[in-house]
Write a protein that holds these residues in place. Structure first.
Motif, PDB file in Angstrom:
ATOM      1  N   ARG A 236     -19.471  40.114  43.813  1.00 28.39           N
ATOM      2  CA  ARG A 236     -20.324  39.127  43.149  1.00 28.39           C
ATOM      3  C   ARG A 236     -21.485  39.782  42.390  1.00 28.39           C
ATOM      4  O   ARG A 236     -22.425  39.095  41.995  1.00 28.39           O
ATOM      5  CB  ARG A 236     -20.860  38.121  44.181  1.00 28.39           C
ATOM      6  N   LEU A 237     -21.394  41.085  42.177  1.00 29.09           N
ATOM      7  CA  LEU A 237     -22.440  41.762  41.413  1.00 29.09           C
ATOM      8  C   LEU A 237     -22.297  41.392  39.942  1.00 29.09           C
ATOM      9  O   LEU A 237     -21.265  41.629  39.325  1.00 29.09           O
ATOM     10  CB  LEU A 237     -22.330  43.275  41.590  1.00 29.09           C
ATOM     11  N   ASP A 238     -23.337  40.825  39.385  1.00 27.11           N
ATOM     12  CA  ASP A 238     -23.317  40.335  38.003  1.00 27.11           C
ATOM     13  C   ASP A 238     -24.463  40.980  37.236  1.00 27.11           C
ATOM     14  O   ASP A 238     -25.619  40.934  37.662  1.00 27.11           O
ATOM     15  CB  ASP A 238     -23.465  38.807  38.012  1.00 27.11           C
ATOM     16  N   LEU A 239     -24.149  41.582  36.096  1.00 27.21           N
ATOM     17  CA  LEU A 239     -25.171  42.294  35.341  1.00 27.21           C
ATOM     18  C   LEU A 239     -26.274  41.361  34.834  1.00 27.21           C
ATOM     19  O   LEU A 239     -27.443  41.749  34.777  1.00 27.21           O
ATOM     20  CB  LEU A 239     -24.539  43.042  34.167  1.00 27.21           C
ATOM     21  N   ALA A 240     -25.914  40.145  34.484  1.00 24.14           N
ATOM     22  CA  ALA A 240     -26.927  39.195  34.023  1.00 24.14           C
ATOM     23  C   ALA A 240     -27.895  38.851  35.156  1.00 24.14           C
ATOM     24  O   ALA A 240     -29.113  38.739  34.935  1.00 24.14           O
ATOM     25  CB  ALA A 240     -26.252  37.932  33.489  1.00 24.14           C
ATOM     26  N   ASP A 241     -27.363  38.678  36.358  1.00 17.19           N
ATOM     27  CA  ASP A 241     -28.225  38.404  37.515  1.00 17.19           C
ATOM     28  C   ASP A 241     -29.138  39.590  37.805  1.00 17.19           C
ATOM     29  O   ASP A 241     -30.326  39.411  38.121  1.00 17.19           O
ATOM     30  CB  ASP A 241     -27.356  38.095  38.737  1.00 17.19           C
ATOM     31  N   VAL A 242     -28.596  40.804  37.698  1.00 20.17           N
ATOM     32  CA  VAL A 242     -29.417  41.997  37.912  1.00 20.17           C
ATOM     33  C   VAL A 242     -30.538  42.066  36.887  1.00 20.17           C
ATOM     34  O   VAL A 242     -31.691  42.369  37.217  1.00 20.17           O
ATOM     35  CB  VAL A 242     -28.543  43.267  37.861  1.00 20.17           C
ATOM     36  N   ALA A 243     -30.225  41.774  35.640  1.00 19.32           N
ATOM     37  CA  ALA A 243     -31.246  41.785  34.590  1.00 19.32           C
ATOM     38  C   ALA A 243     -32.344  40.771  34.897  1.00 19.32           C
ATOM     39  O   ALA A 243     -33.538  41.057  34.738  1.00 19.32           O
ATOM     40  CB  ALA A 243     -30.603  41.494  33.235  1.00 19.32           C
ATOM     41  N   ARG A 244     -31.941  39.584  35.347  1.00 19.01           N
ATOM     42  CA  ARG A 244     -32.924  38.554  35.686  1.00 19.01           C
ATOM     43  C   ARG A 244     -33.825  39.011  36.826  1.00 19.01           C
ATOM     44  O   ARG A 244     -35.050  38.869  36.772  1.00 19.01           O
ATOM     45  CB  ARG A 244     -32.204  37.266  36.084  1.00 19.01           C
TER      46      ARG A 244
ATOM     47  N   ARG B  82     -26.755  49.830  28.677  1.00 24.23           N
ATOM     48  CA  ARG B  82     -26.986  51.070  29.419  1.00 24.23           C
ATOM     49  C   ARG B  82     -25.935  51.314  30.498  1.00 24.23           C
ATOM     50  O   ARG B  82     -25.520  52.450  30.732  1.00 24.23           O
ATOM     51  CB  ARG B  82     -28.382  51.022  30.042  1.00 24.23           C
ATOM     52  N   TRP B  83     -25.483  50.231  31.179  1.00 25.54           N
ATOM     53  CA  TRP B  83     -24.570  50.432  32.316  1.00 25.54           C
ATOM     54  C   TRP B  83     -23.173  49.873  32.071  1.00 25.54           C
ATOM     55  O   TRP B  83     -22.241  50.289  32.761  1.00 25.54           O
ATOM     56  CB  TRP B  83     -25.170  49.822  33.577  1.00 25.54           C
ATOM     57  N   ALA B  84     -22.997  48.949  31.184  1.00 23.22           N
ATOM     58  CA  ALA B  84     -21.699  48.444  30.709  1.00 23.22           C
ATOM     59  C   ALA B  84     -20.951  47.594  31.729  1.00 23.22           C
ATOM     60  O   ALA B  84     -20.441  46.542  31.406  1.00 23.22           O
ATOM     61  CB  ALA B  84     -20.810  49.594  30.231  1.00 23.22           C
ATOM     62  N   THR B  85     -20.824  48.050  32.970  1.00 26.77           N
ATOM     63  CA  THR B  85     -20.046  47.332  33.980  1.00 26.77           C
ATOM     64  C   THR B  85     -20.752  47.400  35.331  1.00 26.77           C
ATOM     65  O   THR B  85     -21.590  48.279  35.562  1.00 26.77           O
ATOM     66  CB  THR B  85     -18.646  47.956  34.147  1.00 26.77           C
ATOM     67  N   PRO B  86     -20.415  46.495  36.252  1.00 26.46           N
ATOM     68  CA  PRO B  86     -20.974  46.588  37.609  1.00 26.46           C
ATOM     69  C   PRO B  86     -20.684  47.931  38.268  1.00 26.46           C
ATOM     70  O   PRO B  86     -21.547  48.493  38.954  1.00 26.46           O
ATOM     71  CB  PRO B  86     -20.293  45.438  38.348  1.00 26.46           C
TER      72      PRO B  86
END
Length: 206
Positions: A41-49, A61-65
């Protein structure tokens, strides 16, 4: 990271200023998300938020989880605590085992390690980063075994990396398979078993 990998920039560079702050914030946020929800459930948009940065920055910068997990492992390896040296093989291995136990039993770090191991089963870049992480940690503690050989505590030719790996292996088994307690008693048993096997020559290279 390996030459040519799409993740080698964040893993290799140590930029300063805002770039470093953004990277640190994103990696902290990624660790929190992994500990809470796991790799699936790792989501880049959630990490950015969570990190308070733009999604475009994270995706570029990271492209994928998996790429984010790979960079997180690079950071974890550099931040791990250094070894202790007591002058006794058993005491040194016990210190290592207790450190591993405390990390794996931690309410944040334990789930985080489960998540990065899950990521490594699904992506080769994450798997390579995990191997490098453990190689770094084992190399940090290997001199304790080398010194024990020099003192005559262990047979000549003992492989220090195998001894250190033998200490943590049963503790990861508890984390990932058996679910048995990760406490000081478990740590001390793992250290004693590895020390006894090493003294008996179990880790002497052919």
């Amino acid at each position: 990271m390996e030459q040519g990998s799409r993740y080698d920039q964040p893993g290799q560079t140590r930029p300063g200023g805002r770039t470093a702050r953004v990277r640190a914030a994103v990696l902290r946020a990624a660790g929190d998300a992994l500990a809470e929800h796991g790799f699936d459930r790792l989501d880049l948009a959630d990490v950015a938020r969570r990190a308070g940065v733009g999604r475009t920055t994270v995706y570029r910068r990271w492209a994928t989880p998996a790429g984010l997990v790979a960079d997180l492992l690079v950071e974890m390896a550099t931040e791990s605590l250094p070894r202790t040296e007591s002058g006794s093989l058993l005491d040194d291995l016990r210190a290592n085992a207790r450190l591993v136990c405390r990390t794996l039993a931690d309410p944040r770090q334990g789930p985080l390690f489960k998540a990065v191991i899950a990521a490594a089963t699904a992506d080769e870049d994450a798997a390579a980063a995990l191997r490098r992480f453990y190689a770094t940690r084992i190399a940090e503690w290997a001199p304790c075994v080398e010194q024990a050989v020099a003192r005559g505590e262990l047979p000549s030719g003992t492989d220090p990396h195998e001894v250190v790996a033998a200490v943590s292996a049963p503790l990861y088994y508890r984390l990932l398979a058996s679910g048995d307690p990760l406490d000081e008693a478990a740590a001390d048993r793992a250290a004693a078993a590895a020390a006894a096997a090493a003294r008996a020559g179990a880790f002497v290279s052919p």
